[in-house]
Design an enzyme around this catalytic site. Structure first.
Site, PDB file in Angstrom:
ATOM      1  N   LYS A 128       0.816  -1.207   0.000  1.00  9.61           N
ATOM      2  CA  LYS A 128       0.000   0.000   0.000  1.00  9.61           C
ATOM      3  C   LYS A 128       0.852   1.259   0.000  1.00  9.61           C
ATOM      4  O   LYS A 128       0.494   2.265  -0.615  1.00  9.61           O
ATOM      5  CB  LYS A 128      -0.965  -0.027   1.182  1.00  9.61           C
ATOM      6  CG  LYS A 128      -2.011  -1.137   1.038  1.00  9.61           C
ATOM      7  CD  LYS A 128      -2.942  -1.198   2.208  1.00  9.61           C
ATOM      8  CE  LYS A 128      -4.041  -2.231   1.954  1.00  9.61           C
ATOM      9  NZ  LYS A 128      -3.529  -3.590   1.757  1.00  9.61           N
ATOM     10  N   ARG A 213      -6.947  -5.209 -11.830  1.00 15.73           N
ATOM     11  CA  ARG A 213      -5.637  -5.799 -11.550  1.00 15.73           C
ATOM     12  C   ARG A 213      -4.848  -5.854 -12.862  1.00 15.73           C
ATOM     13  O   ARG A 213      -5.231  -6.550 -13.812  1.00 15.73           O
ATOM     14  CB  ARG A 213      -5.793  -7.194 -10.955  1.00 15.73           C
ATOM     15  CG  ARG A 213      -4.515  -8.025 -10.894  1.00 15.73           C
ATOM     16  CD  ARG A 213      -3.376  -7.405 -10.104  1.00 15.73           C
ATOM     17  NE  ARG A 213      -3.741  -7.072  -8.752  1.00 15.73           N
ATOM     18  CZ  ARG A 213      -3.740  -7.954  -7.737  1.00 15.73           C
ATOM     19  NH1 ARG A 213      -3.410  -9.209  -7.965  1.00 15.73           N
ATOM     20  NH2 ARG A 213      -4.072  -7.557  -6.520  1.00 15.73           N
ATOM     21  N   ARG A 228     -12.289  -6.256 -11.171  1.00 13.96           N
ATOM     22  CA  ARG A 228     -13.009  -6.972 -10.118  1.00 13.96           C
ATOM     23  C   ARG A 228     -14.147  -6.079  -9.651  1.00 13.96           C
ATOM     24  O   ARG A 228     -13.940  -5.112  -8.939  1.00 13.96           O
ATOM     25  CB  ARG A 228     -12.030  -7.333  -9.000  1.00 13.96           C
ATOM     26  CG  ARG A 228     -10.948  -8.306  -9.492  1.00 13.96           C
ATOM     27  CD  ARG A 228      -9.737  -8.321  -8.612  1.00 13.96           C
ATOM     28  NE  ARG A 228      -9.062  -7.025  -8.603  1.00 13.96           N
ATOM     29  CZ  ARG A 228      -8.013  -6.734  -7.812  1.00 13.96           C
ATOM     30  NH1 ARG A 228      -7.543  -7.652  -6.997  1.00 13.96           N
ATOM     31  NH2 ARG A 228      -7.446  -5.545  -7.869  1.00 13.96           N
ATOM     32  N   ARG A 236     -15.895  -2.851  -2.059  1.00 11.16           N
ATOM     33  CA  ARG A 236     -14.655  -3.591  -2.313  1.00 11.16           C
ATOM     34  C   ARG A 236     -14.844  -4.504  -3.518  1.00 11.16           C
ATOM     35  O   ARG A 236     -15.801  -5.265  -3.583  1.00 11.16           O
ATOM     36  CB  ARG A 236     -14.268  -4.423  -1.087  1.00 11.16           C
ATOM     37  CG  ARG A 236     -14.069  -3.601   0.175  1.00 11.16           C
ATOM     38  CD  ARG A 236     -13.936  -4.502   1.382  1.00 11.16           C
ATOM     39  NE  ARG A 236     -15.151  -5.304   1.585  1.00 11.16           N
ATOM     40  CZ  ARG A 236     -15.243  -6.313   2.449  1.00 11.16           C
ATOM     41  NH1 ARG A 236     -14.208  -6.640   3.190  1.00 11.16           N
ATOM     42  NH2 ARG A 236     -16.370  -6.974   2.573  1.00 11.16           N
ATOM     43  N   ASP A 276      -2.997  -2.370  -8.781  1.00 13.13           N
ATOM     44  CA  ASP A 276      -4.439  -2.180  -8.609  1.00 13.13           C
ATOM     45  C   ASP A 276      -4.780  -0.764  -9.030  1.00 13.13           C
ATOM     46  O   ASP A 276      -4.181   0.208  -8.529  1.00 13.13           O
ATOM     47  CB  ASP A 276      -4.859  -2.423  -7.168  1.00 13.13           C
ATOM     48  CG  ASP A 276      -4.851  -3.906  -6.806  1.00 13.13           C
ATOM     49  OD1 ASP A 276      -4.688  -4.735  -7.724  1.00 13.13           O
ATOM     50  OD2 ASP A 276      -4.989  -4.225  -5.614  1.00 13.13           O
ATOM     51  N   GLU A 284      -2.772   0.357  -5.349  1.00 11.62           N
ATOM     52  CA  GLU A 284      -1.839  -0.544  -4.669  1.00 11.62           C
ATOM     53  C   GLU A 284      -0.825  -1.078  -5.674  1.00 11.62           C
ATOM     54  O   GLU A 284      -1.099  -1.156  -6.876  1.00 11.62           O
ATOM     55  CB  GLU A 284      -2.560  -1.726  -4.003  1.00 11.62           C
ATOM     56  CG  GLU A 284      -3.353  -1.371  -2.765  1.00 11.62           C
ATOM     57  CD  GLU A 284      -3.851  -2.600  -2.004  1.00 11.62           C
ATOM     58  OE1 GLU A 284      -3.227  -3.679  -2.129  1.00 11.62           O
ATOM     59  OE2 GLU A 284      -4.850  -2.468  -1.280  1.00 11.62           O
ATOM     60  N   ASN A 286       1.045  -4.576  -5.767  1.00 12.03           N
ATOM     61  CA  ASN A 286       1.115  -5.889  -5.127  1.00 12.03           C
ATOM     62  C   ASN A 286       2.356  -6.648  -5.577  1.00 12.03           C
ATOM     63  O   ASN A 286       2.556  -6.870  -6.773  1.00 12.03           O
ATOM     64  CB  ASN A 286      -0.133  -6.703  -5.468  1.00 12.03           C
ATOM     65  CG  ASN A 286      -1.391  -6.091  -4.886  1.00 12.03           C
ATOM     66  OD1 ASN A 286      -1.760  -6.363  -3.760  1.00 12.03           O
ATOM     67  ND2 ASN A 286      -2.047  -5.221  -5.663  1.00 12.03           N
TER      68      ASN A 286
END
Length: 318
Positions: A128, A213, A228, A236, A276, A284, A286
């Site tokens: 993050k 993503r 997503r 979320r 993200d 983000e 990842n």
């Protein structure tokens, strides 16, 4: 090649949608040997060793069942430097044991082990916090443990998202709208009464179109992302939180973000990264076990796991 996967217990993997399993099948299709170990089986004795097990994946297996793999031979104690590649695929949370494993992997690299992603790189790129290096692509962001600062940020932007820095799968994420009666309670819980640092970001309405993503492999963006899309009434998009995954080509803005970050992250030892992106904003970076290989492959003409193996082969000269 002999490839060692550092993973969660293999019987716990949901093979039908697991990116690590997709990698294993892609490696096997190219004739490479697959070995597995768990985080708890890494140790230092002069150099870095692991308790390893060779496995074979079973072609045409029902991936909804557990019988998709079988052991080959007996357990062996192996030096990580003896493998052609070590792939860190232990899932978060990124707790102290995860950090210790990264230290062990970094130490193994000093003795010649080839680790993807690099242990040092994973330690240096909290998922993050890394976005703060690329503020030209982010929504207004605050990182603090001071609840008064978060409240002032909330008052300024009126609609924000707050989350823990060590969360995964959408856990612990709250949307705080202008009139939030539980504001203080939520901040007290997330920050443990000001003892833990959290992140606040201005809410991005485009979340209704999906939390995208974007995968980067060896500095090359995969041309499709997985959007997503949250359940109705949910903020979320994470698949673990019930989001629906829809593969789609990268937008012009997606390409801009991916092409800017890709060479920087590759240079730092990050072979596989999952960005993200919500709307036009990076949320983000990842680096610990990025997923979505299977969904993108199933919905497009791009085989992500095969591309991963091809890129790894090119790096290793295999």
């Amino acid at each position: 090649m002999q490839v060692l996967f550092v993973i969660d217990p293999i019987a716990s993997l949901k093979a039908y949608k697991d990116s690590s399993v997709a990698m294993m099948y892609a490696f096997a299709a190219k004739g490479h040997e697959i070995f597995i170990t768990e985080q708890q089986d890494l140790y230092i004795k002069g150099q870095v060793w692991a308790r390893t097990q060779a496995i074979q994946v079973i072609e045409q297996a029902n991936l909804e069942e557990h019988a998709w793999w079988q052991e080959v031979g007996s357990v062996q104690e192996r030096n990580l430097a003896d493998f052609d590649a070590v792939i860190m695929r232990k899932d978060p949370p990124f707790d102290m044991e995860y950090a210790y494993s990264c230290h062990l992997l970094a130490y193994a690299e000093k003795f010649g082990a080839k680790v993807f992603n690099s242990g040092v790189a994973m330690l240096n790129h909290p998922e993050k916090l890394t976005i703060t290096e690329f503020s030209q692509f982010t929504s207004p962001t605050l990182v603090t443990r001071d609840m008064a600062r978060v409240k002032a940020f909330h008052q300024e932007h009126e609609d924000i998202v707050v989350k823990p820095l060590d969360g995964m799968g959408g856990m612990g994420i709250f949307r705080l709208q202008k009139k939030e009666p539980n504001l203080s309670s939520i901040l007290e819980m997330l920050s443990r009464n000001g003892q833990e640092t959290i992140m606040a970001q201005r809410y991005i309405p485009d979340i209704v179109k999906g939390d995208k993503r974007i995968l980067i492999i060896n500095g090359k963006p995969v041309p499709y992302c997985l959007a997503r899309i949250p359940l109705a009434g949910e903020t979320r998009g994470n698949l673990a939180a019930g989001g629906r995954g829809v593969a789609q080509p990268l937008s012009e803005r997606d390409w801009e973000i991916a092409n800017t970050l890709a060479p920087i992250l590759k240079e730092r030892g990050l072979f596989l990264v999952g960005l993200d992106v919500i709307g036009d904003y990076l949320t983000e970076v990842n680096v610990t076990s990025p997923t979505c290989f299977v969904e993108i492959t199933q919905q497009t003409d791009f085989h992500v796991a095969n591309f991963f193996v091809e890129q790894l082969e090119s790096v290793l000269g295999a």
